[in-house]
Design a protein around this motif. Structure first.
Motif, PDB file in Angstrom:
ATOM      1  N   ALA A 175      -4.697   4.856  -9.912  1.00 17.90           N
ATOM      2  CA  ALA A 175      -4.218   4.719  -8.469  1.00 17.90           C
ATOM      3  C   ALA A 175      -5.566   4.684  -7.668  1.00 17.90           C
ATOM      4  CB  ALA A 175      -3.480   6.053  -8.047  1.00 17.90           C
ATOM      5  N   ASP A 176      -5.159   3.915  -6.645  1.00 19.65           N
ATOM      6  CA  ASP A 176      -6.387   3.561  -5.506  1.00 19.65           C
ATOM      7  C   ASP A 176      -5.897   4.208  -4.187  1.00 19.65           C
ATOM      8  OD1 ASP A 176      -7.698   2.219  -7.405  1.00 19.65           O
ATOM      9  OD2 ASP A 176      -6.952   0.312  -6.812  1.00 19.65           O
ATOM     10  N   PHE A 177      -6.941   4.856  -3.493  1.00 22.81           N
ATOM     11  CA  PHE A 177      -6.948   5.579  -2.252  1.00 22.81           C
ATOM     12  C   PHE A 177      -8.110   5.049  -1.373  1.00 22.81           C
ATOM     13  CE2 PHE A 177      -5.127   8.236  -5.507  1.00 22.81           C
ATOM     14  CZ  PHE A 177      -3.837   8.615  -4.990  1.00 22.81           C
ATOM     15  N   ASP A 178      -7.765   4.944  -0.146  1.00 23.67           N
ATOM     16  CA  ASP A 178      -8.680   4.542   0.977  1.00 23.67           C
ATOM     17  C   ASP A 178      -9.911   5.722   1.162  1.00 23.67           C
ATOM     18  OD1 ASP A 178      -7.735   2.237   1.723  1.00 23.67           O
ATOM     19  OD2 ASP A 178      -6.336   2.956   3.090  1.00 23.67           O
TER      20      ASP A 178
ATOM     21  N   ALA B  83       6.057   5.849 -11.152  1.00 25.00           N
ATOM     22  CA  ALA B  83       5.621   4.817 -10.423  1.00 25.00           C
ATOM     23  C   ALA B  83       6.327   4.555  -9.041  1.00 25.00           C
ATOM     24  CB  ALA B  83       6.660   3.728 -11.487  1.00 25.00           C
ATOM     25  N   ASP B  84       7.394   5.649  -8.789  1.00 26.01           N
ATOM     26  CA  ASP B  84       8.011   5.788  -7.592  1.00 26.01           C
ATOM     27  C   ASP B  84       7.187   6.452  -6.560  1.00 26.01           C
ATOM     28  OD1 ASP B  84      10.579   5.113  -6.056  1.00 26.01           O
ATOM     29  OD2 ASP B  84      10.549   7.305  -6.184  1.00 26.01           O
ATOM     30  N   LEU B  85       6.085   7.056  -7.003  1.00 26.07           N
ATOM     31  CA  LEU B  85       5.127   7.866  -5.905  1.00 26.07           C
ATOM     32  C   LEU B  85       4.769   7.031  -4.789  1.00 26.07           C
ATOM     33  CD1 LEU B  85       3.187  10.268  -8.467  1.00 26.07           C
ATOM     34  CD2 LEU B  85       5.236  10.679  -6.791  1.00 26.07           C
ATOM     35  N   PRO B  86       4.387   5.901  -5.007  1.00 25.32           N
ATOM     36  CA  PRO B  86       3.887   4.965  -3.716  1.00 25.32           C
ATOM     37  C   PRO B  86       4.939   4.823  -2.879  1.00 25.32           C
ATOM     38  CG  PRO B  86       3.158   3.933  -5.653  1.00 25.32           C
ATOM     39  CD  PRO B  86       4.126   4.985  -6.216  1.00 25.32           C
ATOM     40  N   ARG B  87       6.163   4.915  -3.091  1.00 26.55           N
ATOM     41  CA  ARG B  87       7.243   4.642  -2.109  1.00 26.55           C
ATOM     42  C   ARG B  87       7.311   5.954  -1.392  1.00 26.55           C
ATOM     43  NH1 ARG B  87      12.173   6.245  -1.757  1.00 26.55           N
ATOM     44  NH2 ARG B  87      12.425   7.382  -3.671  1.00 26.55           N
ATOM     45  N   GLN B  88       6.822   6.873  -1.770  1.00 26.78           N
ATOM     46  CA  GLN B  88       7.116   8.405  -1.104  1.00 26.78           C
ATOM     47  C   GLN B  88       5.811   9.034  -0.417  1.00 26.78           C
ATOM     48  OE1 GLN B  88       9.336  11.253  -3.712  1.00 26.78           O
ATOM     49  NE2 GLN B  88       9.094   9.620  -5.110  1.00 26.78           N
ATOM     50  N   ILE B  89       4.549   8.262  -1.146  1.00 25.73           N
ATOM     51  CA  ILE B  89       3.289   8.805  -0.674  1.00 25.73           C
ATOM     52  C   ILE B  89       2.766   7.812   0.089  1.00 25.73           C
ATOM     53  CG2 ILE B  89       1.424  10.163  -1.062  1.00 25.73           C
ATOM     54  CD1 ILE B  89       2.744  11.480  -3.419  1.00 25.73           C
ATOM     55  N   PRO B  90       2.572   7.363   1.146  1.00 21.79           N
ATOM     56  CA  PRO B  90       1.986   6.190   1.989  1.00 21.79           C
ATOM     57  C   PRO B  90       0.604   6.300   1.573  1.00 21.79           C
ATOM     58  CG  PRO B  90       2.867   7.704   3.769  1.00 21.79           C
ATOM     59  CD  PRO B  90       3.391   8.437   2.429  1.00 21.79           C
ATOM     60  N   GLN B  91      -0.352   7.093   1.340  1.00 20.61           N
ATOM     61  CA  GLN B  91      -1.548   7.217   0.969  1.00 20.61           C
ATOM     62  C   GLN B  91      -2.065   6.563  -0.322  1.00 20.61           C
ATOM     63  OE1 GLN B  91       0.161   9.985   2.239  1.00 20.61           O
ATOM     64  NE2 GLN B  91      -0.851  10.204   4.010  1.00 20.61           N
ATOM     65  N   ILE B  92      -0.842   6.398  -1.062  1.00 21.31           N
ATOM     66  CA  ILE B  92      -1.384   5.708  -2.169  1.00 21.31           C
ATOM     67  C   ILE B  92      -1.400   3.906  -1.716  1.00 21.31           C
ATOM     68  CG2 ILE B  92      -0.540   5.072  -4.512  1.00 21.31           C
ATOM     69  CD1 ILE B  92       0.990   7.628  -4.715  1.00 21.31           C
ATOM     70  N   ARG B  93      -2.730   3.294  -2.027  1.00 17.65           N
ATOM     71  CA  ARG B  93      -2.745   2.168  -1.859  1.00 17.65           C
ATOM     72  C   ARG B  93      -2.354   1.367  -2.874  1.00 17.65           C
ATOM     73  NH1 ARG B  93      -8.208  -1.150   0.087  1.00 17.65           N
ATOM     74  NH2 ARG B  93      -7.384  -1.121   2.033  1.00 17.65           N
TER      75      ARG B  93
ATOM     76  N   ILE C 172     -11.208   4.852  -3.307  1.00 12.84           N
ATOM     77  CA  ILE C 172     -11.378   5.691  -4.330  1.00 12.84           C
ATOM     78  C   ILE C 172     -10.641   5.448  -5.544  1.00 12.84           C
ATOM     79  CG2 ILE C 172     -11.288   8.027  -5.152  1.00 12.84           C
ATOM     80  CD1 ILE C 172     -13.537   7.618  -3.133  1.00 12.84           C
ATOM     81  N   ARG C 173     -10.927   5.138  -6.554  1.00  9.80           N
ATOM     82  CA  ARG C 173      -9.946   5.016  -7.754  1.00  9.80           C
ATOM     83  C   ARG C 173      -9.881   6.342  -8.678  1.00  9.80           C
ATOM     84  NH1 ARG C 173     -10.263  -0.405 -10.518  1.00  9.80           N
ATOM     85  NH2 ARG C 173      -8.777  -0.774  -8.684  1.00  9.80           N
ATOM     86  N   HIS C 174      -8.564   6.875  -8.799  1.00  9.87           N
ATOM     87  CA  HIS C 174      -8.083   7.941  -9.624  1.00  9.87           C
ATOM     88  C   HIS C 174      -7.742   7.427 -10.996  1.00  9.87           C
ATOM     89  CE1 HIS C 174      -6.059  11.720 -10.421  1.00  9.87           C
ATOM     90  NE2 HIS C 174      -5.013  11.149 -10.616  1.00  9.87           N
ATOM     91  N   VAL C 175      -8.272   7.840 -12.010  1.00 13.82           N
ATOM     92  CA  VAL C 175      -7.854   7.617 -13.451  1.00 13.82           C
ATOM     93  C   VAL C 175      -7.429   8.739 -14.066  1.00 13.82           C
ATOM     94  CG1 VAL C 175      -8.364   6.128 -15.456  1.00 13.82           C
ATOM     95  CG2 VAL C 175      -9.384   5.463 -13.426  1.00 13.82           C
ATOM     96  N   ALA C 176      -6.142   8.891 -14.681  1.00 11.89           N
ATOM     97  CA  ALA C 176      -5.657   9.925 -15.424  1.00 11.89           C
ATOM     98  C   ALA C 176      -5.120   9.624 -16.690  1.00 11.89           C
ATOM     99  CB  ALA C 176      -4.978  10.800 -14.770  1.00 11.89           C
ATOM    100  N   VAL C 177      -5.594  10.134 -17.921  1.00  7.77           N
ATOM    101  CA  VAL C 177      -4.977   9.868 -19.160  1.00  7.77           C
ATOM    102  C   VAL C 177      -4.629  10.963 -19.659  1.00  7.77           C
ATOM    103  CG1 VAL C 177      -6.500   7.754 -19.561  1.00  7.77           C
ATOM    104  CG2 VAL C 177      -7.229   9.923 -20.023  1.00  7.77           C
ATOM    105  N   PHE C 178      -3.428  10.954 -20.413  1.00  3.75           N
ATOM    106  CA  PHE C 178      -2.609  12.095 -20.934  1.00  3.75           C
ATOM    107  C   PHE C 178      -2.423  11.762 -22.511  1.00  3.75           C
ATOM    108  CE2 PHE C 178      -1.587  11.441 -16.335  1.00  3.75           C
ATOM    109  CZ  PHE C 178      -1.523  12.766 -15.924  1.00  3.75           C
TER     110      PHE C 178
END
Length: 96
Positions: free
Chosen positions: A58-61, A27-37, A2-8
């Motif tokens: 962001a990509d997720f399984d 940018a630090d979230l992948p270090r904290q949330i292992p589900q972020i591929r 799954i690809r998650h795209v968010a534009v602000f």
């Protein structure tokens, strides 16, 4: 996958320093949330009439992993910082 795209787009009062801090938090979230591929965040370079200011990709399984990211406590400070200064947000989640 799954690809998650968010534009602000943000209000003018969201300073460059605050934007940089927010982007560093994202940018630090992948270090904290292992589900972020994988995750990337960046500012728009062209500033065209249809451009948003910042994008996250962001990509997720799985959709379940995306849901975990969305509700994860590490994501909450990012949401809290952007909520009062967010002028617009568009999100697309699609299967690769």
């Amino acid at each position: 996958m799954i690809r998650h795209v968010a534009v602000f787009t943000f209000v003018p009062g969201f300073t460059p320093e605050q934007r940089a801090e927010w982007m560093a938090m994202v940018a630090d979230l992948p270090r904290q949330i292992p589900q972020i591929r994988s995750m990337s965040v960046g500012e728009d370079l062209l500033h065209g009439p249809s451009s948003h200011e910042i994008a996250i990709v962001a990509d997720f399984d799985s959709l379940a992993d995306l849901a975990t990211y969305t509700a994860h406590p590490a994501h909450a400070p990012v949401l809290a910082m952007s909520a009062p200064v967010k002028a617009s947000l568009a999100v697309v989640d699609f299967e690769l």
